[in-house]
Design a protein around this motif. Structure first.
Motif, PDB file in Angstrom:
ATOM      1  N   ASP A 114      18.152  78.545 140.593  1.00  0.00           N
ATOM      2  CA  ASP A 114      16.895  78.418 139.848  1.00  0.00           C
ATOM      3  C   ASP A 114      16.764  79.536 138.821  1.00  0.00           C
ATOM      4  O   ASP A 114      16.334  79.308 137.684  1.00  0.00           O
ATOM      5  CB  ASP A 114      15.697  78.468 140.803  1.00  0.00           C
ATOM      6  CG  ASP A 114      15.577  77.232 141.672  1.00  0.00           C
ATOM      7  OD1 ASP A 114      16.070  76.165 141.264  1.00  0.00           O
ATOM      8  OD2 ASP A 114      14.988  77.344 142.768  1.00  0.00           O
ATOM      9  N   MET A 115      17.114  80.751 139.225  1.00  0.00           N
ATOM     10  CA  MET A 115      16.984  81.886 138.317  1.00  0.00           C
ATOM     11  C   MET A 115      17.937  81.739 137.131  1.00  0.00           C
ATOM     12  O   MET A 115      17.592  82.098 135.998  1.00  0.00           O
ATOM     13  CB  MET A 115      17.252  83.184 139.079  1.00  0.00           C
ATOM     14  CG  MET A 115      16.603  84.416 138.487  1.00  0.00           C
ATOM     15  SD  MET A 115      14.799  84.377 138.645  1.00  0.00           S
ATOM     16  CE  MET A 115      14.420  86.118 138.420  1.00  0.00           C
ATOM     17  N   GLU A 116      19.108  81.206 137.367  1.00  0.00           N
ATOM     18  CA  GLU A 116      20.046  80.979 136.266  1.00  0.00           C
ATOM     19  C   GLU A 116      19.491  79.945 135.293  1.00  0.00           C
ATOM     20  O   GLU A 116      19.620  80.097 134.074  1.00  0.00           O
ATOM     21  CB  GLU A 116      21.401  80.530 136.819  1.00  0.00           C
ATOM     22  CG  GLU A 116      22.169  81.655 137.500  1.00  0.00           C
ATOM     23  CD  GLU A 116      23.502  81.180 138.049  1.00  0.00           C
ATOM     24  OE1 GLU A 116      24.529  81.778 137.674  1.00  0.00           O
ATOM     25  OE2 GLU A 116      23.533  80.225 138.844  1.00  0.00           O
ATOM     26  N   ARG A 117      18.875  78.894 135.810  1.00  0.00           N
ATOM     27  CA  ARG A 117      18.277  77.886 134.931  1.00  0.00           C
ATOM     28  C   ARG A 117      17.089  78.461 134.167  1.00  0.00           C
ATOM     29  O   ARG A 117      16.851  78.115 133.009  1.00  0.00           O
ATOM     30  CB  ARG A 117      17.828  76.665 135.739  1.00  0.00           C
ATOM     31  CG  ARG A 117      18.975  75.825 136.280  1.00  0.00           C
ATOM     32  CD  ARG A 117      18.498  74.428 136.645  1.00  0.00           C
ATOM     33  NE  ARG A 117      17.456  74.476 137.668  1.00  0.00           N
ATOM     34  CZ  ARG A 117      17.693  74.474 138.975  1.00  0.00           C
ATOM     35  NH1 ARG A 117      18.933  74.458 139.432  1.00  0.00           N
ATOM     36  NH2 ARG A 117      16.695  74.496 139.835  1.00  0.00           N
ATOM     37  N   LEU A 118      16.335  79.349 134.821  1.00  0.00           N
ATOM     38  CA  LEU A 118      15.154  79.933 134.176  1.00  0.00           C
ATOM     39  C   LEU A 118      15.525  80.703 132.919  1.00  0.00           C
ATOM     40  O   LEU A 118      14.794  80.666 131.918  1.00  0.00           O
ATOM     41  CB  LEU A 118      14.438  80.853 135.175  1.00  0.00           C
ATOM     42  CG  LEU A 118      13.138  81.507 134.708  1.00  0.00           C
ATOM     43  CD1 LEU A 118      12.060  80.453 134.474  1.00  0.00           C
ATOM     44  CD2 LEU A 118      12.660  82.538 135.717  1.00  0.00           C
ATOM     45  N   PHE A 119      16.646  81.417 132.963  1.00  0.00           N
ATOM     46  CA  PHE A 119      17.034  82.254 131.822  1.00  0.00           C
ATOM     47  C   PHE A 119      18.239  81.692 131.064  1.00  0.00           C
ATOM     48  O   PHE A 119      18.884  82.415 130.303  1.00  0.00           O
ATOM     49  CB  PHE A 119      17.326  83.676 132.312  1.00  0.00           C
ATOM     50  CG  PHE A 119      16.099  84.393 132.795  1.00  0.00           C
ATOM     51  CD1 PHE A 119      15.147  84.847 131.899  1.00  0.00           C
ATOM     52  CD2 PHE A 119      15.880  84.590 134.151  1.00  0.00           C
ATOM     53  CE1 PHE A 119      14.004  85.491 132.328  1.00  0.00           C
ATOM     54  CE2 PHE A 119      14.741  85.235 134.602  1.00  0.00           C
ATOM     55  CZ  PHE A 119      13.786  85.694 133.692  1.00  0.00           C
ATOM     56  N   ASP A 120      18.497  80.415 131.221  1.00  0.00           N
ATOM     57  CA  ASP A 120      19.630  79.791 130.530  1.00  0.00           C
ATOM     58  C   ASP A 120      19.487  79.949 129.012  1.00  0.00           C
ATOM     59  O   ASP A 120      18.438  79.639 128.435  1.00  0.00           O
ATOM     60  CB  ASP A 120      19.696  78.305 130.886  1.00  0.00           C
ATOM     61  CG  ASP A 120      20.865  77.617 130.211  1.00  0.00           C
ATOM     62  OD1 ASP A 120      22.005  78.086 130.364  1.00  0.00           O
ATOM     63  OD2 ASP A 120      20.631  76.606 129.509  1.00  0.00           O
ATOM     64  N   GLY A 121      20.544  80.474 128.394  1.00  0.00           N
ATOM     65  CA  GLY A 121      20.531  80.629 126.948  1.00  0.00           C
ATOM     66  C   GLY A 121      19.756  81.821 126.442  1.00  0.00           C
ATOM     67  O   GLY A 121      19.561  81.978 125.224  1.00  0.00           O
TER      68      GLY A 121
END
Length: 525
Positions: A114-121
């Motif tokens: 989830d944290m990776e998706r939150l800060f993706d890009g």
């Protein structure tokens, strides 16, 4: 807020300052110099504007990521993450306790995925991120660090803040988990770990904001916030940390309320009192240890569902008070937040409010323009007297932890809130559009709505993660969290290992629950 026991005078003269024993060199000094009444930097906004940091988080990680990219594209200089209630109190999205709350007041974060998706890009080494999280702050910081490591960012260069102010949760918000002693141990473990591993990260934002939202006066907000700060400093010293090693990374978080001049004076007073506390009580010698650096958010409690467009004006006045008071970063509320999470349009107007203040008003051209004002200096001195009176009473009780456990702080805030509400109900305190200048048949405005299917999707993702992760690695990592909790070893390395093994927020918080137990609130009557 109204202070009937200390009415304002019609006008102020030099005699008012002389009666206070006011000494400009001693009590004001110069910007960037002790006691920092006039600001913590010599040039303040002439050298660098405050960080425009818009608070946002809604639904799931993808939806919040879109809002962050929208804000960055519109000129925000830092991210500020709002988490949903289950994340704040250490429950996973599929826990029965989370039913109906997933993604409702912030973003749902269960795992490293989830944290990776939150800060993706988003490059974490190019922005400053603030995370409004307290009881589970250690876990969310570990998740942020893990994402940074995976994207190649240097952890020692990460910039941002984790709120991590658990004492105010017992006072005003209620998103605590563990008994106070154990919660304070987690806080100081973070101080020690970050001092060595992430030295640019602010490991706490000592917060008066929520106490003001709960109804405190301006003086109570400063006094109780600084008392919390003193408790954290003492806890860190008791844990064997050196004051001038950790104190430069302490930061604060205040409310910007409606009474413009009182708010300006409040901020100036807070800097001055904290500088004296750190030098005289704790023996700090590093100038950065004496500086009260603070973030400000405009007052959500002043926003009205009636005539919500009026909130744009309220927010502008409050934001200007924060700037004139010398804030280091600022969030301006959306005009629709009395109804729902802000729409993109409301968020844009809130950000433009800051940009207009910064770039069109001229207020950033000189440092502390109200210095020497008979009125502002008298207000500053008056708030300081109230603050010191509260601090003396707290000391006499045995410190802030004892005052909280007795329910005294909570009672003081409840009494202030009650008095103010009585003034509103009687019409003595005017709320435009509510108890004066109201109108019938209020037209509706578009509001942000959270997809009702989000919770189901979040639960499905979480269960899929559990099914495919390395079960042995996960179990060993969670077991180490328990071992560190029992042994007194610093918890952060074990928590970091756990999040990297895809242990969830609820599992890690639950492991510490097994060791520490849970806090039970004292009943205040």
């Amino acid at each position: 807020m109204k202070k009937p026991a200390d009415p304002r005078k019609l006008f102020y003269t030099r005699a008012d300052l002389e009666a206070d024993g006011f000494d400009p060199l001693r009590d004001l000094g110069f910007p960037g110099e002790f006691p920092y009444t006039r600001g913590i930097q010599p040039t303040m906004y002439r050298g660098r504007l405050w960080t425009m940091r818009q608070y946002a988080g809604m639904g799931d990680a993808e939806e919040s990521n879109r809002r962050y990219k929208f804000l960055l594209a519109n000129g925000t200089a830092g991210l500020s993450v709002a988490f949903d209630l289950p994340t704040q109190i250490g429950y996973d999205s599929d826990d029965p306790m989370s039913l109906g709350e997933v993604g409702k007041v912030g973003v749902a974060i269960d795992s490293l995925e989830d944290m990776e998706r939150l800060f993706d890009g988003i490059r974490l080494d190019t922005i400053s991120t603030s995370m409004t999280i307290n009881a589970t702050a250690s876990i969310l910081l570990a998740l942020y660090v893990a994402v940074a490591k995976r994207t190649g960012a240097e952890v020692r260069k990460l910039s941002g803040t984790v709120q991590n102010d658990i004492l105010k949760e017992y006072i005003a918000r209620g998103t605590y988990i563990y008994p106070i002693r154990d919660a304070m141990r987690i806080v100081t473990d973070m101080f020690g770990w970050a001092n060595a591993e992430a030295p640019e990260w602010n490991t706490i934002s000592i917060s008066g904001y929520h106490m003001r939202e709960a109804g405190s006066t301006a003086a109570q907000e400063v006094a109780f916030t600084l008392a919390d700060g003193m408790a954290y400093v003492q806890a860190a010293l008791d844990a064997g940390l050196e004051v001038d090693r950790f104190a430069p990374r302490l930061s604060f978080f205040f409310n910007a309320h409606n009474d413009f001049f009182e708010e300006v004076a409040k901020f100036r007073c807070a800097r001055r009192v904290w500088a004296h506390i750190m030098r005289e009580r704790f023996g700090a010698t590093n100038p950065r240890s004496l500086m009260l650096r603070f973030h400000t958010q405009t007052a959500g409690s002043t926003l009205t569902a009636q005539q919500p467009e009026n909130n744009i004006v309220r927010t502008a006045v409050q934001a200007l008070a924060a700037v004139m008071g010398g804030t280091q970063s600022l969030h301006t509320n959306g005009y629709d937040e009395a109804l729902a999470l802000p729409t993109e349009e409301a968020a844009r107007i809130a950000l433009r409010t800051q940009q207009i203040i910064a770039m069109e008003s001229g207020v950033a051209q000189t440092v502390d323009p109200f210095a020497g004002s008979y009125y502002v200096e008298s207000l500053t001195n008056g708030i300081e007297r109230e603050v010191r009176g509260y601090l003396e009473r707290i000391d006499a009780m045995g410190g802030m932890r004892r005052a909280i456990e007795k329910g005294w702080v909570q009672q003081e805030i409840q009494s202030a809130a009650y008095e103010y509400q009585q003034a509103v109900d009687s019409g003595e305190a005017v709320v435009v559009g509510v108890n004066r200048f109201s109108r019938e048949n209020e037209p509706g405005i578009p509001i942000q709505r959270i997809d009702e299917q989000l919770e189901r999707r979040q639960v499905e993702r979480l269960r899929a993660l559990r099914a495919r992760r390395d079960a042995t690695r996960w179990a060993e990592a969670v077991s180490r969290v328990k071992e560190h909790a029992r042994s007194g070893a610093n918890l952060m390395p074990a928590i970091l290992e756990a999040v990297e093994s895809y242990a969830t927020v609820g599992e890690i918080a639950g492991a510490m629950r097994e060791v520490f137990g849970e806090y039970r609130e004292s009943v205040v009557i």
